[in-house]
Enzyme design. Sequence first.
Site, PDB file in Angstrom:
ATOM      1  N   LYS A  59       0.817  -1.224   0.000  1.00 20.30           N
ATOM      2  CA  LYS A  59       0.000   0.000   0.000  1.00 20.30           C
ATOM      3  C   LYS A  59       0.846   1.267   0.000  1.00 20.30           C
ATOM      4  O   LYS A  59       0.477   2.262  -0.624  1.00 20.30           O
ATOM      5  CB  LYS A  59      -0.953   0.017   1.201  1.00 20.30           C
ATOM      6  CG  LYS A  59      -1.815  -1.224   1.361  1.00 20.30           C
ATOM      7  CD  LYS A  59      -2.702  -1.490   0.162  1.00 20.30           C
ATOM      8  CE  LYS A  59      -3.144  -2.954   0.151  1.00 20.30           C
ATOM      9  NZ  LYS A  59      -3.837  -3.371  -1.066  1.00 20.30           N
TER      10      LYS A  59
ATOM     11  N   GLU B 275      -2.303   7.779   7.978  1.00 16.83           N
ATOM     12  CA  GLU B 275      -3.017   8.690   7.080  1.00 16.83           C
ATOM     13  C   GLU B 275      -3.893   9.592   7.934  1.00 16.83           C
ATOM     14  O   GLU B 275      -4.280   9.226   9.051  1.00 16.83           O
ATOM     15  CB  GLU B 275      -3.946   7.907   6.128  1.00 16.83           C
ATOM     16  CG  GLU B 275      -3.250   7.162   5.017  1.00 16.83           C
ATOM     17  CD  GLU B 275      -4.230   6.331   4.177  1.00 16.83           C
ATOM     18  OE1 GLU B 275      -5.457   6.408   4.390  1.00 16.83           O
ATOM     19  OE2 GLU B 275      -3.746   5.587   3.313  1.00 16.83           O
TER      20      GLU B 275
ATOM     21  N   HIS C  82     -16.095  -3.788   7.505  1.00 17.77           N
ATOM     22  CA  HIS C  82     -15.325  -3.917   6.269  1.00 17.77           C
ATOM     23  C   HIS C  82     -15.839  -5.017   5.361  1.00 17.77           C
ATOM     24  O   HIS C  82     -15.187  -5.412   4.414  1.00 17.77           O
ATOM     25  CB  HIS C  82     -13.831  -4.106   6.561  1.00 17.77           C
ATOM     26  CG  HIS C  82     -13.307  -3.026   7.458  1.00 17.77           C
ATOM     27  ND1 HIS C  82     -13.376  -1.695   7.110  1.00 17.77           N
ATOM     28  CD2 HIS C  82     -12.792  -3.052   8.705  1.00 17.77           C
ATOM     29  CE1 HIS C  82     -12.879  -0.972   8.090  1.00 17.77           C
ATOM     30  NE2 HIS C  82     -12.527  -1.766   9.078  1.00 17.77           N
TER      31      HIS C  82
ATOM     32  N   ARG D  38      -8.283  -8.008  -8.606  1.00 12.16           N
ATOM     33  CA  ARG D  38      -9.038  -9.249  -8.810  1.00 12.16           C
ATOM     34  C   ARG D  38     -10.408  -8.922  -9.389  1.00 12.16           C
ATOM     35  O   ARG D  38     -10.797  -7.752  -9.428  1.00 12.16           O
ATOM     36  CB  ARG D  38      -9.252  -9.934  -7.455  1.00 12.16           C
ATOM     37  CG  ARG D  38     -10.020  -9.037  -6.491  1.00 12.16           C
ATOM     38  CD  ARG D  38     -10.406  -9.718  -5.192  1.00 12.16           C
ATOM     39  NE  ARG D  38     -11.243  -8.846  -4.379  1.00 12.16           N
ATOM     40  CZ  ARG D  38     -10.825  -7.947  -3.513  1.00 12.16           C
ATOM     41  NH1 ARG D  38      -9.520  -7.773  -3.313  1.00 12.16           N
ATOM     42  NH2 ARG D  38     -11.673  -7.200  -2.830  1.00 12.16           N
TER      43      ARG D  38
HETATM   44  C1  MV4 Z   1      -9.838   5.085   5.696  1.00  9.51           C
HETATM   45  C2  MV4 Z   1     -10.983   5.646   6.301  1.00  9.51           C
HETATM   46  C3  MV4 Z   1     -10.920   6.956   6.690  1.00  9.51           C
HETATM   47  N1  MV4 Z   1      -9.777   7.659   6.527  1.00  9.51           N
HETATM   48  N2  MV4 Z   1      -8.738   5.823   5.539  1.00  9.51           N
HETATM   49  C4  MV4 Z   1     -11.461   0.611   5.483  1.00  9.51           C
HETATM   50  C5  MV4 Z   1     -11.021  -0.524   4.629  1.00  9.51           C
HETATM   51  C6  MV4 Z   1      -9.742  -0.101   4.036  1.00  9.51           C
HETATM   52  N3  MV4 Z   1      -9.603  -0.566   2.683  1.00  9.51           N
HETATM   53  C7  MV4 Z   1      -9.723   1.381   4.134  1.00  9.51           C
HETATM   54  N4  MV4 Z   1     -10.753   1.752   5.041  1.00  9.51           N
HETATM   55  C8  MV4 Z   1     -10.887   3.029   5.456  1.00  9.51           C
HETATM   56  N5  MV4 Z   1      -9.807   3.821   5.293  1.00  9.51           N
HETATM   57  C9  MV4 Z   1      -8.725   7.083   5.958  1.00  9.51           C
HETATM   58  N6  MV4 Z   1      -7.610   7.799   5.811  1.00  9.51           N
HETATM   59  C10 MV4 Z   1     -12.095   4.862   6.452  1.00  9.51           C
HETATM   60  C11 MV4 Z   1     -12.052   3.544   6.047  1.00  9.51           C
HETATM   61  C12 MV4 Z   1     -13.259   2.814   6.272  1.00  9.51           C
HETATM   62  C13 MV4 Z   1     -14.006   2.338   5.241  1.00  9.51           C
HETATM   63  C14 MV4 Z   1     -13.594   2.483   3.919  1.00  9.51           C
HETATM   64  C15 MV4 Z   1     -14.351   1.998   2.901  1.00  9.51           C
HETATM   65  C16 MV4 Z   1     -15.546   1.368   3.193  1.00  9.51           C
HETATM   66  C17 MV4 Z   1     -15.953   1.191   4.479  1.00  9.51           C
HETATM   67  C18 MV4 Z   1     -15.194   1.664   5.523  1.00  9.51           C
HETATM   68  C19 MV4 Z   1     -15.639   1.493   6.811  1.00  9.51           C
HETATM   69  C20 MV4 Z   1     -14.891   1.975   7.834  1.00  9.51           C
HETATM   70  C21 MV4 Z   1     -13.689   2.626   7.564  1.00  9.51           C
END
Ligand code: MV4
Length: 503
Positions: free
Chosen positions: A116, A200, A235, A292
């Site tokens: 990442k 982040e 998630h 994928r």
């Molecule tokens: C984040 C975020 C808020 N701020 N990054 C969750 C899964 C992972 N792929 C990245 N995720 C998140 N990253 C920052 N800087 C909030 C999430 C997140 C989220 C992202 C997508 C879909 C659902 C989520 C549920 C909780 C938190």
Amino acid sequence: MFRKILIANRGEIAVRVIRACREMGIRSVAVYSEADRAALHVQLADEAVFIGPAPAAESYLDMDRIVEAARTTGAEAVHPGYGFLAENADFARRLEREKLVFIGPNADALELVGDKVRARRTMEKAGVPIIPGMKTTPADVAEFETAAAALGYPVIVKASAGGGGKGMRVVDAPGGLAAALEAGRREAKSAFGDASVYLEKYLEAPRHVEFQVLADKHGRTVHLFERECSIQRRHQKIVEESPSPALDPRLRAAMGETAVKAMRAAGYDNAGTVEFLLDADRNFYFLEVNARLQVEHPVTELVTGVDLVRRQIMIAAGEPLGLDQESLAQRGHAIECRIYAEDPARNFLPSSGRILALEEPTGPGVRNDGGVYAGWDVPIYYDPILAKLIVWAEDRERACDRMAAALSDYVLLGVRTTIPFLKDVITHPAFREGRLDTGFIGKHFEGWAEKPPDAETVRLAMAAAALSEATGMGRSGADASAPGPKSAATPWTSIGRWRMGGE
Ligand code: MV4
């Protein structure tokens, strides 16, 4: 074109790939574990190879067994589905060495997007907006403290080898940073074998909008528009749709161009997804690449008319894409609901056992991507997804109506499923209005309980229970071979197994 493809997966996605093979005149080879001897994908494939015990590490994740199965059956290519080995660069490289074609991106691109922090650096250099944060993974807590102070709290700790939420910790104030780093490292180490973490800026309740991309091996890359995936729980996506109610044509075009730029920068080929977070001010940021075919690919297929699995196979065989961006369009609206064998009234506890009855909804604009059948025992070993219900209609309102009706028609008895929960999500006023963000489930569905069943539902359940006792179909496991019903078979004693409603 390939003559024979091995599908290194199980369940609904294996079935989906087998169907594509059949349409293309390609022979399909299923693989199966001890728990999947009677699984649907095994029955539908042209050939099936037993690959080991039920635990995935000894079967679906065992590269040696899968390569051997491809060798002995003469398969020329391997489709990994999603999960298991789908994003494993070592697997892609291993297949290459064995002169087998991996139906997915090249191993270098897979490796790049799997890291990442490296991906963030690549994207930034390419001019793709990334979430403010670190681009290295230092070991020293002081460096994190400096970075967090510069970003401003709240910040989020993420695993560099991660994705999908594992190893993530939100930190609201400086006092919590050291402990969050410690916990994030430990979780990342055990989940990915790599403790590297970075920070982040934390975005509050963003939307999750992702773009589907197809790239061939001849330098052509196009996007197939977006999927809105904000409806998630821990998630795990629950409902996905296309188009996203959050985008207008301008923003869509800007994000689509950015997605293509991101995939070009990664040297990507085959099908993949660029995930973005969209904040309340409609700024979008690159999150990660999913290298994928995704669970939610059918909503894109229904609005664009493009068969993504067929395209994956054609690209892997070296064919040029033959699609240009201008010829692609979104038509109508599609929604997908994931049907899981989980009890939504008990904190989504996995529910295993025999499927006693299954009647999938049908009708105009209704698609079922299923992996199970009535009489099959749902094993405990794997992801509990049973099937996906996808609808298409002219516009979002009609798609919501169609989905609500289809969910009401869905009969799946014997195990608890997410169907009643999905019905309440689809009919929720905030969902109907498109007011979605990643906090939706937490905000509106905390402590959800199913509405009590109506009289008709209870009558149906009783009739089904009586039928089950009379036929013996309801008995599973150790007592399935015992002669005849053992106990007084009243619907009242067996209704628990059939219950469609709450407690
Ligand atoms: C984040 C975020 C808020 N701020 N990054 C969750 C899964 C992972 N792929 C990245 N995720 C998140 N990253 C920052 N800087 C909030 C999430 C997140 C989220 C992202 C997508 C879909 C659902 C989520 C549920 C909780 C938190």
